[in-house]
Design an enzyme around this catalytic site. Structure first.
Site, PDB file in Angstrom:
ATOM      1  N   ASP A 157       6.466  18.511   9.209  1.00 28.26           N
ATOM      2  CA  ASP A 157       6.460  17.873   7.945  1.00 28.26           C
ATOM      3  C   ASP A 157       4.681  17.554   7.419  1.00 28.26           C
ATOM      4  OD1 ASP A 157       7.520  16.842   5.346  1.00 28.26           O
ATOM      5  OD2 ASP A 157       7.698  14.702   6.107  1.00 28.26           O
ATOM      6  N   LYS A 199       1.820  17.880   5.281  1.00 29.15           N
ATOM      7  CA  LYS A 199       1.626  18.017   4.183  1.00 29.15           C
ATOM      8  C   LYS A 199       0.414  16.947   3.661  1.00 29.15           C
ATOM      9  CE  LYS A 199       5.320  14.750   2.923  1.00 29.15           C
ATOM     10  NZ  LYS A 199       6.693  14.878   2.210  1.00 29.15           N
ATOM     11  N   ASN A 256       0.675  13.317   4.117  1.00 26.43           N
ATOM     12  CA  ASN A 256       1.266  12.699   5.465  1.00 26.43           C
ATOM     13  C   ASN A 256      -0.195  12.565   6.188  1.00 26.43           C
ATOM     14  OD1 ASN A 256       3.810  12.058   4.964  1.00 26.43           O
ATOM     15  ND2 ASN A 256       4.503  13.944   6.047  1.00 26.43           N
ATOM     16  N   ILE A 314       0.868  -1.219   0.030  1.00 28.82           N
ATOM     17  CA  ILE A 314      -0.021   0.130   0.149  1.00 28.82           C
ATOM     18  C   ILE A 314       0.877   1.322  -0.116  1.00 28.82           C
ATOM     19  CG2 ILE A 314      -1.857  -1.072   1.248  1.00 28.82           C
ATOM     20  CD1 ILE A 314      -1.119   0.073   3.800  1.00 28.82           C
ATOM     21  N   GLY A 315       2.207   1.059  -0.161  1.00 28.82           N
ATOM     22  CA  GLY A 315       2.970   2.130  -0.250  1.00 28.82           C
ATOM     23  C   GLY A 315       4.369   1.755  -0.473  1.00 28.82           C
ATOM     24  N   LYS A 316       5.389   2.708  -1.088  1.00 29.62           N
ATOM     25  CA  LYS A 316       6.533   2.374  -1.128  1.00 29.62           C
ATOM     26  C   LYS A 316       7.648   3.489  -0.755  1.00 29.62           C
ATOM     27  CE  LYS A 316       9.719  -0.153  -4.120  1.00 29.62           C
ATOM     28  NZ  LYS A 316       9.696  -1.067  -5.419  1.00 29.62           N
ATOM     29  N   GLY A 317       8.822   3.425  -0.327  1.00 30.21           N
ATOM     30  CA  GLY A 317       9.522   4.528  -0.163  1.00 30.21           C
ATOM     31  C   GLY A 317      11.097   4.188  -0.203  1.00 30.21           C
ATOM     32  N   SER A 318      11.956   4.899   0.561  1.00 28.21           N
ATOM     33  CA  SER A 318      13.520   4.662   0.063  1.00 28.21           C
ATOM     34  C   SER A 318      14.065   4.522   1.719  1.00 28.21           C
ATOM     35  CB  SER A 318      13.987   5.929  -0.590  1.00 28.21           C
ATOM     36  OG  SER A 318      13.893   7.098   0.298  1.00 28.21           O
ATOM     37  N   PHE A 319      15.306   4.103   1.554  1.00 28.76           N
ATOM     38  CA  PHE A 319      16.034   4.214   2.737  1.00 28.76           C
ATOM     39  C   PHE A 319      16.233   5.259   3.511  1.00 28.76           C
ATOM     40  CE2 PHE A 319      17.342   0.323   0.273  1.00 28.76           C
ATOM     41  CZ  PHE A 319      17.248  -0.766   1.314  1.00 28.76           C
ATOM     42  N   GLY A 320      16.188   5.298   4.643  1.00 26.45           N
ATOM     43  CA  GLY A 320      16.303   6.501   5.530  1.00 26.45           C
ATOM     44  C   GLY A 320      17.344   6.279   6.560  1.00 26.45           C
ATOM     45  N   LYS A 321      17.716   7.552   7.250  1.00 23.88           N
ATOM     46  CA  LYS A 321      18.833   7.730   8.069  1.00 23.88           C
ATOM     47  C   LYS A 321      18.317   6.957   9.396  1.00 23.88           C
ATOM     48  CE  LYS A 321      20.239  11.931   6.171  1.00 23.88           C
ATOM     49  NZ  LYS A 321      20.575  13.434   6.587  1.00 23.88           N
TER      50      LYS A 321
END
Length: 377
Positions: free
Chosen positions: A170, A172, A175, A80-87
């Site tokens: 953040d 928006k 979110n 249901i969603g996809k993102g990138s690597f984070g800190k």
């Protein structure tokens, strides 16, 4: 529906730019989706029923239970969603904020967190009414009463975070989620900052360009009032379809945020214009919410019809109720995600070697899940 299992996989998020930056989350199995008792849904399948014990005994037992939770305890239905690597720092910030916001009606809650050798997992409230971003794209803008309802629920969530000396930073439409009943749920706490009381200051440059407050953009010290600027930008977008200083050219947009006059469109009420001017005030000392935080917004005429106590208790009927057939309905989630196959790497059923201790203190079980009803059969 709140209470279903969703997963955030990999090392979670860095800076977010759109819904595609929302990390991988996975809904629990079809069998579990058919059950409406949220505590049964979140019960680990192999865990026997336990009677409620003294608090101290429960807490000590939880420490051993957290290390036993693993990906194979859950089944996966949809991406249901996809993102990138984070800190790594953002991962622990997210966990810390989730722990503090568990009981607020307009913040996504944490049920479990655990780790393997390759991944970190959050098991969160599953919210399937769609992103505010999705609904704005589909409808263009909202009538004032609907925008006021969402803005009021967001304000309560932000005010609650501020009361814990947390700045969200953040806000928006990507979110801001709607649950199956139509209420707002804020998610994605990786850019939050803890330990900042009203009047305190921060210096970190972070956030999404369209929604950056001018003091952040200029590199000046800033305080929790940045969240009220963020609410102003989101409210403006809900009413008029675009953020207030938007330009497709980033440099021009930054110049607009710093210097362009606020162009409030004709047709809006005087109260809406007044609220937008107060929230989008560049002088932080004059910005609405900058002195007495949430109370200043609650006293504004734009929210004159809002019963804040009823709103917090979720007694106010939302102006829009998503038409979902059940907890497994993903019709309000972008098919670009839901049509993807679930990556085998997230499950790690076949991975040898067990769990990892790379992030001490990361694992967590919400005591409500531990003490709740019978196991799922």
């Amino acid at each position: 529906m709140r209470g279903l299992i969703s997963f955030f996989a990999d090392l979670l998020k860095g800076k977010k730019v759109a819904f595609s930056d929302f990390l991988q989350k996975y809904v629990s199995s079809q069998q579990l989706c058919q059950r409406l008792d949220t505590q049964k849904i979140l019960r680990r399948q192999s865990r026997p029923r336990r009677e409620k014990k003294e608090r101290g005994t429960v807490v000590s037992s939880l420490n051993s239970e957290t290390s036993q939770i693993k990906p194979s305890d859950f089944d996966y239905l949809k991406v249901i969603g996809k993102g990138s690597f984070g800190k790594q720092r953002h991962v622990m910030v997210e966990r810390s904020i989730l722990l503090k916001g568990l009981q607020h009606p307009f913040l996504v809650g944490l049920h479990f967190s655990f780790q393997t050798r390759k991944m970190l997992y959050f098991v969160l409230d599953y919210v399937n009414g769609g992103e505010l971003f999705y609904h704005l794209q589909r409808e263009g803008s909202f009538p004032e009463p609907r925008a006021a309802f969402y803005a009021a629920e967001m304000a309560l969530a932000l005010g609650y975070l501020h009361s814990l000396d947390i700045v969200y930073r953040d806000l928006k439409p990507e979110n801001i989620l709607l649950d199956s009943e139509g209420h707002v749920m804020l998610t994605d706490f990786g850019l939050c900052k803890e330990g900042v009381a009203t009047g305190g200051i921060m210096h970190t440059f972070c956030g999404t360009p369209e929604y950056l407050a001018p003091e952040v953009l200029q590199g000046h010290p800033y305080n929790p009032a940045v969240d009220w600027w963020g609410l102003g930008t989101v409210l403006f977008e809900m009413l008029y379809g675009l953020p207030p200083f938007y330009s497709c050219r980033k440099a021009e947009m930054f110049e607009n945020i710093l210097h362009a006059p606020l162009q409030v469109h004709s047709g809006g009420s005087q109260a809406a214009c007044s609220l937008l001017e107060g929230l989008l005030e560049r002088d932080v000392s004059k910005r609405l919410g900058g002195s007495r935080d949430l109370v200043e917004l609650q006293e504004h005429p734009f929210f004159g019809s809002i019963n804040w106590e009823d709103l917090l208790a979720r007694k106010v009927r939302p102006p829009f109720i998503p038409k979902v057939t059940g907890p497994c309905d993903v019709s309000y989630i972008d098919p670009v995600f839901t049509l993807q196959p679930v990556p085998a790497s997230v499950n790690e059923r076949c991975q040898a070697g067990g769990t990892s201790g790379a992030f001490p203190g990361f694992s967590f079980v919400n005591p409500v899940e531990y003490l709740a009803a019978e196991p799922v059969s």
